[in-house]
Design an enzyme around this catalytic site. Structure first.
Site, PDB file in Angstrom:
ATOM      1  N   LEU A  22     -19.397   9.612 -70.766  1.00 14.22           N
ATOM      2  CA  LEU A  22     -20.299   9.967 -71.865  1.00 14.22           C
ATOM      3  C   LEU A  22     -20.165  11.445 -72.235  1.00 14.22           C
ATOM      4  O   LEU A  22     -20.740  11.892 -73.225  1.00 14.22           O
ATOM      5  CB  LEU A  22     -21.754   9.695 -71.449  1.00 14.22           C
ATOM      6  CG  LEU A  22     -22.185   8.230 -71.381  1.00 14.22           C
ATOM      7  CD1 LEU A  22     -23.561   8.123 -70.738  1.00 14.22           C
ATOM      8  CD2 LEU A  22     -22.200   7.604 -72.770  1.00 14.22           C
ATOM      9  N   LYS A  72     -12.679  17.037 -57.840  1.00 13.87           N
ATOM     10  CA  LYS A  72     -13.657  18.129 -57.718  1.00 13.87           C
ATOM     11  C   LYS A  72     -13.345  19.106 -56.583  1.00 13.87           C
ATOM     12  O   LYS A  72     -13.747  20.264 -56.632  1.00 13.87           O
ATOM     13  CB  LYS A  72     -15.061  17.556 -57.512  1.00 13.87           C
ATOM     14  CG  LYS A  72     -15.683  16.987 -58.771  1.00 13.87           C
ATOM     15  CD  LYS A  72     -17.116  16.607 -58.482  1.00 13.87           C
ATOM     16  CE  LYS A  72     -17.798  16.062 -59.712  1.00 13.87           C
ATOM     17  NZ  LYS A  72     -19.225  15.838 -59.474  1.00 13.87           N
ATOM     18  N   ASN A  93     -17.033  21.450 -60.767  1.00 11.03           N
ATOM     19  CA  ASN A  93     -17.065  20.464 -61.863  1.00 11.03           C
ATOM     20  C   ASN A  93     -16.957  21.128 -63.228  1.00 11.03           C
ATOM     21  O   ASN A  93     -16.933  20.439 -64.249  1.00 11.03           O
ATOM     22  CB  ASN A  93     -18.322  19.572 -61.794  1.00 11.03           C
ATOM     23  CG  ASN A  93     -19.549  20.281 -62.319  1.00 11.03           C
ATOM     24  OD1 ASN A  93     -19.610  21.511 -62.345  1.00 11.03           O
ATOM     25  ND2 ASN A  93     -20.527  19.526 -62.754  1.00 11.03           N
ATOM     26  N   ASP A 108     -23.591  20.667 -60.575  1.00  8.59           N
ATOM     27  CA  ASP A 108     -24.284  19.467 -60.076  1.00  8.59           C
ATOM     28  C   ASP A 108     -25.658  19.824 -59.480  1.00  8.59           C
ATOM     29  O   ASP A 108     -26.638  19.123 -59.701  1.00  8.59           O
ATOM     30  CB  ASP A 108     -23.448  18.765 -58.999  1.00  8.59           C
ATOM     31  CG  ASP A 108     -22.247  18.043 -59.592  1.00  8.59           C
ATOM     32  OD1 ASP A 108     -22.319  17.639 -60.766  1.00  8.59           O
ATOM     33  OD2 ASP A 108     -21.243  17.886 -58.873  1.00  8.59           O
ATOM     34  N   ALA A 133     -24.623  11.951 -48.181  1.00  8.92           N
ATOM     35  CA  ALA A 133     -24.088  13.245 -47.743  1.00  8.92           C
ATOM     36  C   ALA A 133     -22.699  13.461 -48.323  1.00  8.92           C
ATOM     37  O   ALA A 133     -21.883  14.186 -47.783  1.00  8.92           O
ATOM     38  CB  ALA A 133     -24.052  13.307 -46.215  1.00  8.92           C
ATOM     39  N   ALA A 136     -21.960  14.661 -54.219  1.00  9.13           N
ATOM     40  CA  ALA A 136     -23.136  14.875 -55.060  1.00  9.13           C
ATOM     41  C   ALA A 136     -24.306  15.384 -54.220  1.00  9.13           C
ATOM     42  O   ALA A 136     -24.978  16.359 -54.581  1.00  9.13           O
ATOM     43  CB  ALA A 136     -23.520  13.575 -55.755  1.00  9.13           C
ATOM     44  N   ASN A 155     -28.173   9.754 -44.090  1.00  8.53           N
ATOM     45  CA  ASN A 155     -26.906   9.157 -44.523  1.00  8.53           C
ATOM     46  C   ASN A 155     -26.494   8.045 -43.578  1.00  8.53           C
ATOM     47  O   ASN A 155     -26.790   8.074 -42.384  1.00  8.53           O
ATOM     48  CB  ASN A 155     -25.810  10.235 -44.554  1.00  8.53           C
ATOM     49  CG  ASN A 155     -24.597   9.788 -45.348  1.00  8.53           C
ATOM     50  OD1 ASN A 155     -24.740   9.234 -46.441  1.00  8.53           O
ATOM     51  ND2 ASN A 155     -23.413  10.004 -44.804  1.00  8.53           N
TER      52      ASN A 155
HETATM   53  P1  ATR Z   1     -20.267  11.300 -54.384  1.00  5.48           P
HETATM   54  O1  ATR Z   1     -19.290  12.391 -54.705  1.00  5.48           O
HETATM   55  O2  ATR Z   1     -20.697  10.519 -55.587  1.00  5.48           O
HETATM   56  O3  ATR Z   1     -21.411  11.775 -53.565  1.00  5.48           O
HETATM   57  P2  ATR Z   1     -19.034  10.176 -52.042  1.00  5.48           P
HETATM   58  O4  ATR Z   1     -18.634  11.515 -51.581  1.00  5.48           O
HETATM   59  O5  ATR Z   1     -18.068   9.044 -51.916  1.00  5.48           O
HETATM   60  O6  ATR Z   1     -19.445  10.186 -53.566  1.00  5.48           O
HETATM   61  O7  ATR Z   1     -20.416   9.767 -51.315  1.00  5.48           O
HETATM   62  C1  ATR Z   1     -21.013   8.516 -51.438  1.00  5.48           C
HETATM   63  C2  ATR Z   1     -22.303   8.501 -50.636  1.00  5.48           C
HETATM   64  O8  ATR Z   1     -22.907   7.204 -50.740  1.00  5.48           O
HETATM   65  C3  ATR Z   1     -22.103   8.731 -49.140  1.00  5.48           C
HETATM   66  O9  ATR Z   1     -23.230   9.389 -48.629  1.00  5.48           O
HETATM   67  C4  ATR Z   1     -21.995   7.309 -48.605  1.00  5.48           C
HETATM   68  O10 ATR Z   1     -22.342   7.189 -47.229  1.00  5.48           O
HETATM   69  P3  ATR Z   1     -21.210   7.423 -46.080  1.00  5.48           P
HETATM   70  O11 ATR Z   1     -21.090   8.899 -45.922  1.00  5.48           O
HETATM   71  O12 ATR Z   1     -21.781   6.754 -44.880  1.00  5.48           O
HETATM   72  O13 ATR Z   1     -19.959   6.772 -46.592  1.00  5.48           O
HETATM   73  C5  ATR Z   1     -23.051   6.632 -49.442  1.00  5.48           C
HETATM   74  N1  ATR Z   1     -22.849   5.180 -49.548  1.00  5.48           N
HETATM   75  C6  ATR Z   1     -21.992   4.527 -50.338  1.00  5.48           C
HETATM   76  N2  ATR Z   1     -22.120   3.186 -50.193  1.00  5.48           N
HETATM   77  C7  ATR Z   1     -23.081   2.993 -49.263  1.00  5.48           C
HETATM   78  C8  ATR Z   1     -23.693   1.831 -48.679  1.00  5.48           C
HETATM   79  N3  ATR Z   1     -23.322   0.591 -49.017  1.00  5.48           N
HETATM   80  N4  ATR Z   1     -24.668   2.013 -47.761  1.00  5.48           N
HETATM   81  C9  ATR Z   1     -25.065   3.255 -47.413  1.00  5.48           C
HETATM   82  N5  ATR Z   1     -24.537   4.394 -47.925  1.00  5.48           N
HETATM   83  C10 ATR Z   1     -23.556   4.262 -48.839  1.00  5.48           C
END
Ligand code: ATR
Length: 299
Positions: A22, A72, A93, A108, A133, A136, A155
């Site tokens: 977007l 990023k 970003n 962010d 964690a 983002a 997390n």
């Molecule tokens: P972003 O840059 O959007 O933060 P990321 O670095 O891939 O993306 O982080 C995704 C976050 O969502 C992580 O905290 C991830 O938890 P893990 O560190 O344990 O991987 C969390 N996440 C994604 N899918 C999940 C799920 N099904 N259950 C719990 N936590 C999830």
């Protein structure tokens, strides 16, 4: 669109994929509204082409960039200068091409801060629970730790939450009150009881898994502000259940707009027209929804 000329400043999104972004809609609406001679385009750049893309940015004199997944962090090695918060957070970003030097920023964290403030929620002195964690969460946690009375990072992979909490304490000092734990019902129940703000920075609840939620609805209450950074769908299950529980809610579009507004201000030095940006995004989302529905009907 404003007439493009030889003087037009070009800003671009670099990511993979960028097809559904977007950002071009939001940024061009803002440039047009203020009559600025800028244009915003999107380039789909794979990880292996990032270096060449940045050489292209330098060679062509592209004025500003937004950087999204998956670049990023990897973009950092191609930049000349990092702003203090981008350095701390370890993610970029936004890039400004200042006198042929590429300066990296992250918006962010400030995007989340401004989304809260825009909704009338001041994070100062508040107990904040943040879920996730990843990248983002890292940006948002670093920024809000400076304001919160207490920041709890939960997390699925607890080690990542512990590392993030330690990084924040190392950077900001022991005065910040940051704790880490596992994203589990017993922790959510205990921490949410007296929390003021809950932020979902995981991907739980994002399309196509929009029937999922990171938090049981009976842990939500009317003294909470619930902020979900997911914007697809705009109303996540978490946001819907928070509203039913009487909580104040902030959706992911607000995050997207305020983070984009902060990028706009870096490139233009002008106050971003946030309302205009939001209206443009909503219009585009509604059009896309109609289009998708139409596609389904056709099938
Ligand atoms: P972003 O840059 O959007 O933060 P990321 O670095 O891939 O993306 O982080 C995704 C976050 O969502 C992580 O905290 C991830 O938890 P893990 O560190 O344990 O991987 C969390 N996440 C994604 N899918 C999940 C799920 N099904 N259950 C719990 N936590 C999830």
């Amino acid at each position: 669109m404003i007439g493009i000329s030889g003087r037009t400043r070009v800003c671009a999104l670099i990511g993979d994929p960028v097809w559904h972004s977007l950002s071009p809609t939001i940024q061009n609406a803002a440039f047009e509204h203020l009559g600025l001679d800028y244009v915003y385009v999107a380039f789909n750049v794979s990880a292996e082409n990032l270096e060449k893309a940045i050489l292209g940015v330098r060679g062509l004199g592209i004025y500003g960039l937004n950087i999204t997944m998956p670049h990023k962090i990897s973009i950092i090695k191609y930049l000349d200068i990092l702003d203090e918060s981008a350095r701390r957070i370890g993610s970029v970003n936004t890039v400004l091409n200042r006198d042929e030097r590429l300066v990296g920023y992250t918006t962010d964290g400030v995007g989340a801060l401004n989304a809260l403030r825009y909704a009338g929620v001041d994070p100062s002195g508040k107990k904040i629970v943040i879920l996730g964690a990843g990248g983002a969460s890292r940006a948002i946690s670093f920024t809000l730790a400076e304001y919160a009375r207490e920041l709890i990072i939960l997390n699925r992979t607890v080690e990542r939450a512990v590392d993030l909490a330690r990084n924040i304490r190392d950077a900001l000092g022991d005065l910040v009150n940051v704790k880490a734990g596992e994203l589990a019902d017993r922790n959510l129940e205990r921490e949410l009881k007296d929390a003021d703000i809950l932020i979902n920075a995981t991907s739980i609840g994002m399309k196509p898994n929009d029937s999922e939620t990171p938090v049981r609805c009976d842990f939500l209450h009317s003294n909470l502000t619930v902020f979900d950074i997911i914007y697809e769908p705009l109303e996540t299950r978490l946001i819907r259940e928070a509203r039913i529980a009487g909580a104040k809610t902030i959706d992911g579009l607000s995050m997207l707009i305020h983070q984009g507004a902060a990028s706009f201000e870096i490139w233009t030095g002008m106050r971003a027209p946030v309302e205009v940006m939001k209206e443009a995004a909503l219009k585009k989302m509604r059009e896309a929804e109609g289009y998708n529905r139409g596609m389904k009907d056709d099938w």
